[in-house]
Design an enzyme around this catalytic site. Sequence first.
Site, PDB file in Angstrom:
ATOM      1  N   ASN A 100      -7.715 -10.248  -5.581  1.00  0.00           N
ATOM      2  CA  ASN A 100      -7.610  -8.963  -4.882  1.00  0.00           C
ATOM      3  C   ASN A 100      -8.816  -8.101  -5.226  1.00  0.00           C
ATOM      4  O   ASN A 100      -9.148  -7.944  -6.391  1.00  0.00           O
ATOM      5  CB  ASN A 100      -6.307  -8.260  -5.274  1.00  0.00           C
ATOM      6  CG  ASN A 100      -6.149  -6.897  -4.622  1.00  0.00           C
ATOM      7  OD1 ASN A 100      -5.607  -5.985  -5.221  1.00  0.00           O
ATOM      8  ND2 ASN A 100      -6.616  -6.728  -3.408  1.00  0.00           N
ATOM      9  N   CYS A 134      -0.268  -0.803 -11.495  1.00  0.00           N
ATOM     10  CA  CYS A 134      -0.377   0.532 -10.904  1.00  0.00           C
ATOM     11  C   CYS A 134      -1.116   1.466 -11.861  1.00  0.00           C
ATOM     12  O   CYS A 134      -0.742   1.587 -13.033  1.00  0.00           O
ATOM     13  CB  CYS A 134       1.009   1.092 -10.594  1.00  0.00           C
ATOM     14  SG  CYS A 134       0.971   2.728  -9.840  1.00  0.00           S
ATOM     15  N   ALA A 148      -6.366  -5.235   0.978  1.00  0.00           N
ATOM     16  CA  ALA A 148      -5.759  -3.919   0.782  1.00  0.00           C
ATOM     17  C   ALA A 148      -6.521  -2.850   1.569  1.00  0.00           C
ATOM     18  O   ALA A 148      -6.234  -2.596   2.732  1.00  0.00           O
ATOM     19  CB  ALA A 148      -5.719  -3.591  -0.709  1.00  0.00           C
ATOM     20  N   ASP A 185     -12.015  -5.754  -2.679  1.00  0.00           N
ATOM     21  CA  ASP A 185     -13.240  -5.650  -1.870  1.00  0.00           C
ATOM     22  C   ASP A 185     -13.350  -6.706  -0.778  1.00  0.00           C
ATOM     23  O   ASP A 185     -14.456  -7.161  -0.482  1.00  0.00           O
ATOM     24  CB  ASP A 185     -14.477  -5.707  -2.771  1.00  0.00           C
ATOM     25  CG  ASP A 185     -14.522  -4.582  -3.782  1.00  0.00           C
ATOM     26  OD1 ASP A 185     -13.887  -3.546  -3.525  1.00  0.00           O
ATOM     27  OD2 ASP A 185     -15.168  -4.738  -4.829  1.00  0.00           O
ATOM     28  N   LEU A 193       0.842  -1.191   0.000  1.00  0.00           N
ATOM     29  CA  LEU A 193       0.000   0.000   0.000  1.00  0.00           C
ATOM     30  C   LEU A 193       0.879   1.244   0.000  1.00  0.00           C
ATOM     31  O   LEU A 193       1.732   1.406   0.873  1.00  0.00           O
ATOM     32  CB  LEU A 193      -0.917   0.012   1.229  1.00  0.00           C
ATOM     33  CG  LEU A 193      -1.810  -1.223   1.390  1.00  0.00           C
ATOM     34  CD1 LEU A 193      -2.359  -1.305   2.805  1.00  0.00           C
ATOM     35  CD2 LEU A 193      -2.942  -1.183   0.383  1.00  0.00           C
ATOM     36  N   HIS A 215      -6.010  -8.153  -9.650  1.00  0.00           N
ATOM     37  CA  HIS A 215      -6.943  -7.191  -9.055  1.00  0.00           C
ATOM     38  C   HIS A 215      -8.144  -7.089  -9.987  1.00  0.00           C
ATOM     39  O   HIS A 215      -7.981  -6.802 -11.169  1.00  0.00           O
ATOM     40  CB  HIS A 215      -6.261  -5.830  -8.894  1.00  0.00           C
ATOM     41  CG  HIS A 215      -7.089  -4.826  -8.160  1.00  0.00           C
ATOM     42  ND1 HIS A 215      -6.640  -3.550  -7.894  1.00  0.00           N
ATOM     43  CD2 HIS A 215      -8.337  -4.898  -7.622  1.00  0.00           C
ATOM     44  CE1 HIS A 215      -7.568  -2.892  -7.230  1.00  0.00           C
ATOM     45  NE2 HIS A 215      -8.612  -3.694  -7.067  1.00  0.00           N
ATOM     46  N   GLN A 224       7.984  -4.843  -3.475  1.00  0.00           N
ATOM     47  CA  GLN A 224       7.327  -4.618  -4.761  1.00  0.00           C
ATOM     48  C   GLN A 224       8.076  -3.538  -5.525  1.00  0.00           C
ATOM     49  O   GLN A 224       8.333  -2.459  -4.995  1.00  0.00           O
ATOM     50  CB  GLN A 224       5.869  -4.197  -4.573  1.00  0.00           C
ATOM     51  CG  GLN A 224       5.113  -4.106  -5.882  1.00  0.00           C
ATOM     52  CD  GLN A 224       3.668  -3.666  -5.707  1.00  0.00           C
ATOM     53  OE1 GLN A 224       3.399  -2.512  -5.411  1.00  0.00           O
ATOM     54  NE2 GLN A 224       2.733  -4.591  -5.882  1.00  0.00           N
TER      55      GLN A 224
END
Length: 685
Positions: free
Chosen positions: A525, A423, A550, A527, A339, A492, A392
């Site tokens: 990944n 990203c 996350a 919710d 994060l 994601h 990362q």
Amino acid sequence: MAATAAAAAAAPPADPPDSSPAASSPPRPSPEELVARAVAPVKPAFLRPPLSATPPKDEGKANGGGAVVAEKKSKRQLKRERKQEQKSSSHLCIEVGKSGNVSSCKYGDSCRFSHDIDAYLAQKPADLEGTCPFTNLDQLCPYGLTCRFLGTHKDIHAASGNLSEKHEINALNKDIQKLLWKNKYKFPKASAQIKLLGLKEVIKSKPDAANDDKKVNHDNLDGNDDENKEPLCNPPVNAECDSTLCEELDRSEGEPLIDNSIPCVEPRPTKKSKVESDEIDKHGAGTLNTNTESEDPNLSNGLEPSNNSSSCRTDLITTPHLREKKIIDFREKLYLAPLTTVGNLPFRRLCKTLGADITCGEMAMCTNLLQGQASEWALLRRHSSEDLFGVQICGAYPDTVARTVELVDNECSVDFIDINMGCPIDIVVNKGAGSSLLTKPMRIKSIVQAASTVTEKPLTVKVRTAFFEGRNRADSIVSDIYDWGASAITVHGRSRQQRYSKLADWDYIYQCAQKAPDQLHVVGNGDVFSFTDWNKHVSGCSKISTSMIARGALIKPWIFTEVKEQRHWDITSGERFNILKDFVSFGLEHWGSDSKGVETTRYFLLEWLSYTCRYIPVGLLDVIPQRLNWRPPSYCGRDDLETLMISDSAADWIRISEMLLGKVPEGFTFTPKHKSNAYDRAENG
């Protein structure tokens, strides 16, 4: 007409309309209707009239600053003020502050900072409440006289040689930083692999680095060398391309600035290198003769020779097969996502105490790491409690990523390396990195192949569903990415264009998992905000190894405890405040207990509070669990502290920070870096 008027006059007067609140207000929607409209179904007893829509003038300010806009200062003015401030009594020399002895500074009178201990103590703010975090660890405080908890020290004049034991690793070695500044750090594995893949490496490490050993150890580390003006590495280009294609580099990130009038040519390996690459895919090993003498990488980089008999040879590069790499079992482990800003070391350490199994550092840009930027290397720090830890990185080109992976593999202690190809922020995408790689599958292949062969640690990749909404691409690379060298892939369930405007598409994540080979770990990944969400997503597809958490961890980090104990934790305001206390203690230990460390801890605490205010306590809801896309109505908590914690006002966040870190400095203001309150709009990057 007259008869009608007479009849109306003779009629009895009508009852006055009922003006009671119950009659005037519309009936309250049912909890089911509120959930359908993505509104949090808070119990009526805790609802209150909405506050004024216009924020007060002193929003985000500690002392309600005036309306006068401060004049913007020039760089020369700012530099002059910095120098004057350094010489002021408020900036005590670090060495003098540690030992309490003026003669301990080796620079003496030429030191840029103040040596006047009496003047410093006279203007120093009062100590904060509580005890020094290093005293609680039965260790000597490394900040000495500058510590804001000086009164709790057992011996303020202890020798600096007995300072606290370091519980953090992966700090940047100054000698390594000097080599990176001068572009003299050697990357034998990455250079050989880039050549093996048929990609041209334009800028190489400078020669005679081994002869510069004395220079590295004794020169000052100001980085103002002429060599530093040259770029660290260029993007790989086809040997047949015009050499003027990538002449300029952006100094901020080191990425190529290519003229838009010239079409960008994707690098294509030659036929010979294609055969060699196929051999690597099949057998997991490749051999390349570069006609250079074998040498120890530590010796070539100007450091002490390594005693390891299995040191790397530049004339024979043997890439490990996937079966020879260390295997990490991600199955059903609680994975805290990397994060930006808020995923710092103290927060990860806090999540470990609450039940997280796997942690990963914040995203670091490859070019910044290769340039030896200390602020970027700070993102790779690891605490001793992080038993399963990864870093990362983000880059746009195979040679840049491969060099970074080799550098991290040599200089850092990590369990896996993750490449961020999802990203969404513009500054990353515009340089060809992040989610823009989803539009270049051949570039993804080159990056993964080049990076996976220079390290024995597992390599993982994080992607989104697609770059553009409705054009999903992740499933097209899942089936091949294991053969390219990745051990795991995180999907994601959103596109780059979508951001957080809709819920994550878990059906598509399951579709990607079905196409993945059995050896590849697939991590979902998106919710995950309760233990029921985690159970549903992990059990929804047998090929999903685990689910990355996350934003759910930012809003309520005790979600890891909920998953492990399989319950909805109706946490009290006092328990939440104790969690904030732990974060502050970890922050002071990490950033420092002096004035600068206290304010740095305050800043990251406020950034985190901008997320935690979105949590709605379980006892206040008609329907549980809470969903991430629910918009909260205006409501109050069960006590004053809980009401303060649910406020979305920056002034209230500052008030909470003052309960933990004392009064803020005069004129203090705070604006959240991230729009954490994005519920149904594409705002939050």
